[in-house]
Motif scaffolding. Sequence first.
Motif, mmCIF file in Angstrom:
data_model
loop_
_atom_site.group_PDB
_atom_site.id
_atom_site.type_symbol
_atom_site.label_atom_id
_atom_site.label_comp_id
_atom_site.label_asym_id
_atom_site.label_seq_id
_atom_site.Cartn_x
_atom_site.Cartn_y
_atom_site.Cartn_z
ATOM 1 N N TRP A 1 0.833 -1.206 0.000
ATOM 2 C CA TRP A 1 0.000 0.000 0.000
ATOM 3 C C TRP A 1 0.867 1.257 0.000
ATOM 4 O O TRP A 1 0.633 2.186 -0.772
ATOM 5 N N LEU A 2 1.891 1.280 0.879
ATOM 6 C CA LEU A 2 2.756 2.452 0.986
ATOM 7 C C LEU A 2 3.484 2.713 -0.328
ATOM 8 O O LEU A 2 3.551 3.855 -0.800
ATOM 9 N N HIS A 3 4.002 1.669 -0.942
ATOM 10 C CA HIS A 3 4.709 1.819 -2.217
ATOM 11 C C HIS A 3 3.777 2.391 -3.282
ATOM 12 O O HIS A 3 4.150 3.307 -4.027
ATOM 13 N N SER A 4 2.559 1.879 -3.370
ATOM 14 C CA SER A 4 1.588 2.390 -4.355
ATOM 15 C C SER A 4 1.254 3.852 -4.089
ATOM 16 O O SER A 4 1.183 4.666 -5.017
ATOM 17 N N TRP A 5 1.033 4.173 -2.835
ATOM 18 C CA TRP A 5 0.704 5.556 -2.460
ATOM 19 C C TRP A 5 1.853 6.493 -2.833
ATOM 20 O O TRP A 5 1.639 7.560 -3.396
ATOM 21 N N LEU A 6 3.067 6.059 -2.540
ATOM 22 C CA LEU A 6 4.242 6.875 -2.856
ATOM 23 C C LEU A 6 4.448 6.989 -4.366
ATOM 24 O O LEU A 6 4.817 8.054 -4.866
ATOM 25 N N ARG A 7 4.206 5.912 -5.090
ATOM 26 C CA ARG A 7 4.389 5.939 -6.541
ATOM 27 C C ARG A 7 3.457 6.973 -7.172
ATOM 28 O O ARG A 7 3.842 7.715 -8.064
ATOM 29 N N ARG A 8 2.233 7.042 -6.671
ATOM 30 C CA ARG A 8 1.299 8.061 -7.174
ATOM 31 C C ARG A 8 1.788 9.466 -6.808
ATOM 32 O O ARG A 8 1.618 10.409 -7.567
ATOM 33 N N SER A 9 2.401 9.603 -5.638
ATOM 34 C CA SER A 9 2.844 10.922 -5.173
ATOM 35 C C SER A 9 4.107 11.408 -5.870
ATOM 36 O O SER A 9 4.205 12.576 -6.223
ATOM 37 N N VAL A 10 5.095 10.522 -6.040
ATOM 38 C CA VAL A 10 6.373 10.950 -6.618
ATOM 39 C C VAL A 10 6.481 10.656 -8.112
ATOM 40 O O VAL A 10 7.354 11.200 -8.783
ATOM 41 N N GLY A 11 5.616 9.793 -8.623
ATOM 42 C CA GLY A 11 5.602 9.523 -10.052
ATOM 43 C C GLY A 11 6.705 8.614 -10.547
ATOM 44 O O GLY A 11 6.912 8.494 -11.751
ATOM 45 N N GLN B 1 11.882 5.633 -6.981
ATOM 46 C CA GLN B 1 11.931 6.578 -5.859
ATOM 47 C C GLN B 1 10.925 6.179 -4.790
ATOM 48 O O GLN B 1 11.213 6.277 -3.597
ATOM 49 N N ALA B 2 9.759 5.713 -5.219
ATOM 50 C CA ALA B 2 8.747 5.269 -4.263
ATOM 51 C C ALA B 2 9.274 4.090 -3.443
ATOM 52 O O ALA B 2 9.071 4.038 -2.223
ATOM 53 N N ALA B 3 9.962 3.161 -4.106
ATOM 54 C CA ALA B 3 10.522 2.008 -3.394
ATOM 55 C C ALA B 3 11.575 2.457 -2.374
ATOM 56 O O ALA B 3 11.603 1.965 -1.241
ATOM 57 N N ASP B 4 12.421 3.397 -2.773
ATOM 58 C CA ASP B 4 13.446 3.904 -1.858
ATOM 59 C C ASP B 4 12.822 4.581 -0.638
ATOM 60 O O ASP B 4 13.235 4.352 0.501
ATOM 61 N N ILE B 5 11.821 5.412 -0.877
ATOM 62 C CA ILE B 5 11.188 6.140 0.227
ATOM 63 C C ILE B 5 10.421 5.168 1.125
ATOM 64 O O ILE B 5 10.429 5.311 2.350
ATOM 65 N N MET C 1 9.466 12.344 1.720
ATOM 66 C CA MET C 1 9.250 12.915 0.379
ATOM 67 C C MET C 1 9.679 14.376 0.349
ATOM 68 O O MET C 1 10.314 14.821 -0.603
ATOM 69 N N ILE C 2 9.319 15.113 1.383
ATOM 70 C CA ILE C 2 9.707 16.524 1.447
ATOM 71 C C ILE C 2 11.226 16.642 1.460
ATOM 72 O O ILE C 2 11.801 17.470 0.750
ATOM 73 N N ASP C 3 11.883 15.792 2.258
ATOM 74 C CA ASP C 3 13.353 15.778 2.272
ATOM 75 C C ASP C 3 13.898 15.470 0.875
ATOM 76 O O ASP C 3 14.865 16.088 0.421
ATOM 77 N N HIS C 4 13.292 14.522 0.208
ATOM 78 C CA HIS C 4 13.730 14.130 -1.136
ATOM 79 C C HIS C 4 13.587 15.297 -2.113
ATOM 80 O O HIS C 4 14.501 15.596 -2.879
ATOM 81 N N TRP C 5 12.442 15.974 -2.078
ATOM 82 C CA TRP C 5 12.223 17.107 -2.982
ATOM 83 C C TRP C 5 13.178 18.245 -2.665
ATOM 84 O O TRP C 5 13.698 18.899 -3.560
ATOM 85 N N ARG C 6 13.405 18.489 -1.388
ATOM 86 C CA ARG C 6 14.329 19.549 -0.994
ATOM 87 C C ARG C 6 15.738 19.230 -1.488
ATOM 88 O O ARG C 6 16.442 20.081 -2.012
ATOM 89 N N ARG C 7 16.128 17.971 -1.357
ATOM 90 C CA ARG C 7 17.442 17.538 -1.830
ATOM 91 C C ARG C 7 17.552 17.719 -3.346
ATOM 92 O O ARG C 7 18.573 18.156 -3.855
ATOM 93 N N ASP C 8 16.469 17.382 -4.063
ATOM 94 C CA ASP C 8 16.470 17.556 -5.516
ATOM 95 C C ASP C 8 16.631 19.017 -5.908
ATOM 96 O O ASP C 8 17.369 19.337 -6.845
ATOM 97 N N VAL C 9 15.925 19.908 -5.224
ATOM 98 C CA VAL C 9 16.030 21.341 -5.520
ATOM 99 C C VAL C 9 17.452 21.825 -5.266
ATOM 100 O O VAL C 9 18.026 22.549 -6.082
#
Length: 172
Positions: free
Chosen positions: A22-32, A36-40, A72-80
């Motif tokens: 469930w978590l992986h699916s939810w993350l995959r929809r969020s991060v696309g 990355q979803a698997a890592d998070i 996810m927020i940490d990941h996006w911040r790191r990407d920026v």
Amino acid sequence: MSQSETDSTIPIEVLYCTHHGWLHSWLRRSVGCSHQAADIAQDTFVRLLLRQQPVSDSAPRALLARIARGLMIDHWRRDVLERSYLDAIAQLPTPSHPSPEVRYEALQCLERISQLLDGLKPAVREAFLLYQLGGLNYQQVALELGVSSRTVERHVASALVHCYHLYVEDMQ
């Protein structure tokens, strides 16, 4: 009997087997991105293991989602940060480009600085950045922010103390 007394705990293995998909699916929809979803998702369960607290069976998905959202927020911040750094490097003449090792170390430092500053109130962070990186003195920062020089001094001092305490914690 209170709610906390009726709640039982879920072993991490059961939580993982029951909710990882469930978590992986939810993350995959969020991060696309499935990778990355698997890592998070993995990092979410690692966080649960590291916190060494029992997980209540009352709302395990809410807990997983809260932890994953923060990651996810940490990941996006790191990407920026990484994109900004790489854009800045791209402006340099090719012979001046740092080696991959230096780029990695610089990104690690930038990420740590970002983490240190995240714990600050926005006004304190802004005053600190204007003073430390903007090259402004206390009076100039005060004019920029519309506060007194004394307030800027307190903000900068507060930020320095905050960063120092976090640095000392990391060293222990």
